[in-house]
Structure formats: C-alpha cells, structure tokens
Design an enzyme around this catalytic site. Structure first.
Site, short mmCIF file in Angstrom:
data_model
loop_
_atom_site.label_atom_id
_atom_site.label_comp_id
_atom_site.label_asym_id
_atom_site.label_seq_id
_atom_site.Cartn_x
_atom_site.Cartn_y
_atom_site.Cartn_z
N LEU A 180 0.85 -1.18 0.00
CA LEU A 180 0.00 0.00 0.00
C LEU A 180 0.89 1.23 0.00
CD1 LEU A 180 -2.71 1.48 0.28
CD2 LEU A 180 -2.56 1.13 2.76
N VAL A 218 4.59 -1.12 3.20
CA VAL A 218 4.29 0.27 2.87
C VAL A 218 5.18 0.66 1.69
CG1 VAL A 218 4.26 2.65 3.66
CG2 VAL A 218 3.65 0.79 5.24
N LYS A 219 4.56 1.16 0.65
CA LYS A 219 5.30 1.54 -0.55
C LYS A 219 5.76 2.99 -0.42
CE LYS A 219 4.43 -0.15 -5.16
NZ LYS A 219 3.44 -0.26 -6.26
N ILE A 220 7.06 3.19 -0.59
CA ILE A 220 7.66 4.51 -0.50
C ILE A 220 8.47 4.74 -1.78
CG2 ILE A 220 9.32 5.96 0.74
CD1 ILE A 220 8.62 4.43 3.29
#
Length: 369
Positions: A111, A142-144
């Site tokens: 996400l 977590v997509k960064i």
C-alpha cells in the site's frame, strides 16, 4: 493435470505477485483462485490501480457515504477504503506468508503512501507509520518512492520495523542507494537492541518505461538494433549489484541476526511496444531470489504462452555491452532515470487527484440524496 506456466516460474526461485487490487476481485474469490491456480504470492497496488478500482465501480459508494458523515478529508476517505481492501488481501495471503520454513518470504500486500509526499521526508515517515499501524498486518508492505527524500524515509521506516516496498527505481545508482537505506535501517535497529528477523523489503525496479524513453534516442543514434534491450540489460546489472551487496561481511553480520536480503522486484512489466512479445519482461528476468509483479493481462498472457526458465544470469556479457554502447553514444542513463522518476511521480499524482475528485463528486451526490 497441467501446471500453470505462471506457477512453474516459482520453480526457478522467483515469486510472482499480482499488480492489481479491487474489492470485488477480492471478495468474489478471484485472488484466492490465482493463489491456488497460478501460485500468486503477493499483491502490489498504486494510486492508479486504486483510482480505477474506486472510480469505475459502485462497490465503494456505501463506504464513501458512511465516511463522509464525519469531519474527514477526501484523502483520508481514500485511505480508509484502501486499508480495508489491503487488510482483506493480507488475510487471504496470510497462509502464503506463513508457509513452513518460508515465513516472511512472500504473502505481502503493498500500500503506497500519498504520491503528493514524494519529496517530503517527514510527512512520508509519518504516513508510513500511520498506514502500518492502521492496516495492522505483519504481511503488509508500505510503498515509498525511491526519491532521495524517500530513501531517507525508507531507512527510518526499516529502523522502526516497518516492511517497505521501495518503488519507482529506474537507475543503477539509485538502486544501490536503496540497498544502503535498507541495510542502514537494519543496522540502526540492531544497534538499538531490537529484532531484525521479521522485517522484509523489496526494491521495485521499473522496466518498460525505460525502453519507452530510451528507444527513440537509440534510433537517433543509429542504434535501432538495441531497441527493447536497455531495460533488461539494466535489470541484469542491478541483479549483479544485489548479489554483491548481499554477500559482503557487512551484510553477513546482519544475516547472522536473522535479517533477510531486500529482494529485487521487477515492476512495470507489461510490454507497451507491439514489436515485442507481451511476456518479454517476465520471460527475460526469471531468476532466483527475485519478485516479478505483473498486471492481470500479462499474467493471463504468460499462462497462455509463457516459457519459464532461469535467464536472469544469462548473457551478462551482452548486458554489459548494451550499456557500454548506450554510454558511448552519449545517452546519459542517470538523466534518463531522473526524468523517469519525475514522470513516474506525476503519473501517480494525476490519478490520485482524479480519485480524490471522484470521492468529492460521490460525497456531493450523497448530500443531495
């Protein structure tokens, strides 16, 4: 019984994740079917995927109406919708995450933080923490974005025990900087006396967009025979970096404490040039300890006419030659990667804004009812 060609890819050490998420697909059993039939082992999402899911169906209307009753922004509404979908997908993939002897290797759902935060380190860290806590699943990533500020946020998130999918990587230098952010984050956490044996990360190296941008330059330089070759050559060299970085004494010290390597993930794997096969970016980069996240149409194409075999470490001399010829022709791949990064952020900003606008329209409609 014939084994799916997609499923056969796993025999060569590569995990196939699905680059798609949609509420109806999840609740109807579509995701579970792909896990069973094709061995799909994870899910990735991005703002464009969620924009299509939410804007093109009525499945989210009731939740939007309910969330709109409070004092809440459109972006907060979006993340409530997305978190709900991601939680459900995480639960479906939980048995994959917990496979015997492979805990933490797969079963993840990604996400992404707001694309509006791509250059804001502190806000990215805050949102990464929030999404991690709100989803509340060990198998969420977590997509960064792998911007300079994003890598600072990645290091901080890893040090706090958050799984991270570093996205929008286009160049070899930035990829190596991504491995540094991961390793440094683990080192800080270990120095603080905290466990590092449960943290997982992938580095998402984008493919087709590289060729789309570079191929016209090749034509101009009289190197048309290299069309469609640069992305694959770059990926193969990135994998050489992966093997080097994760075999050093520095890494072995972390591995002794239970750390697992940050795998390379091939992204943007749908071919957009009709001159090449639609399975090109899957076929060429099958290799051990990697991930390929593929959209539904590419998965279906591979199931139909794929030819699984380990190729990632093949033809390395050719990959080196391709990149050397590109450099000799005056094509600056660092500049190419920078342009693609900026364009990539914008390509996520636009659908994200469109999504927020769609939520606003839905809210206004609810108020008129």
């Amino acid at each position: 019984m014939n084994v799916s060609k997609v499923k056969q890819i796993h025999e060569f050490g590569q995990s196939i994740w699905l680059d798609f998420i949609d509420r109806k697909f999840i609740v109807s059993g579509g995701l579970q079917k792909l896990i069973d039939a094709d061995g799909v082992k994870g899910v990735t999402s991005n703002p464009a995927i969620f924009e299509k899911a939410i804007s093109n169906s009525s499945d989210y209307n009731a939740d939007i109406a309910e969330h709109s009753k409070g004092d809440i922004t459109n972006e907060e509404i979006f993340f409530k919708l997305a978190i709900s979908d991601v939680r459900q997908a995480c639960d479906i993939l939980w048995p994959v995450y917990n496979e015997k002897g492979l805990v933490g290797a797969d079963g993840y759902v990604s996400l992404e933080v707001s694309p509006f935060l791509a250059t804001d380190t502190l806000a990215t860290i805050d949102q990464a923490r929030h999404l991690w806590q709100e989803v509340g699943r060990d198998n969420v990533m977590v997509k960064i974005p792998g911007t300079e500020s994003g890598l600072v946020a990645t290091q901080a998130a890893i040090s706090e025990g958050i799984n991270v999918n570093v996205t929008l990587l286009f160049g070899l230098d930035r990829y190596e900087a991504t491995t540094e952010a991961y390793i440094s984050g683990l080192e800080k956490r270990a120095a603080d006396g905290l466990s590092i044996d449960h943290i997982s990360s992938v580095a998402s190296f984008f493919l087709s967009r590289i060729d789309i941008l570079v191929d016209p330059f090749l034509d101009d330089k009289g190197l048309g025979e290299l069309r469609g070759e640069v992305a694959i050559a770059s990926a193969k060299l990135a994998y050489q970096t992966y093997e080097r970085v994760f075999s050093t004494d520095r890494w072995k010290a972390l591995a002794a404490k239970g750390a697992v390597p940050q795998r390379l993930l091939w992204a943007s794997t749908s071919n957009k040039n009709p001159a090449f096969t639609d399975t090109r970016y899957v076929e060429a980069l099958i290799g051990d300890r990697t991930v390929n996240t593929i959209p539904m149409e590419t998965l279906e194409a591979y199931r139909d006419h794929g030819n699984p075999a380990s190729r990632l470490n093949a033809d390395l001399d050719k990959a080196i030659e391709v990149m050397a010829r590109v450099k000799a022709a005056g094509i600056d791949m660092v500049a190419v990667a920078k342009q693609l990064e900026e364009e990539g952020i914008e390509k996520f900003n636009q659908p994200f804004q469109k999504l927020l606008d769609a939520i606003e329209i839905q809210k206004q409609g609810n108020q008129l009812d």
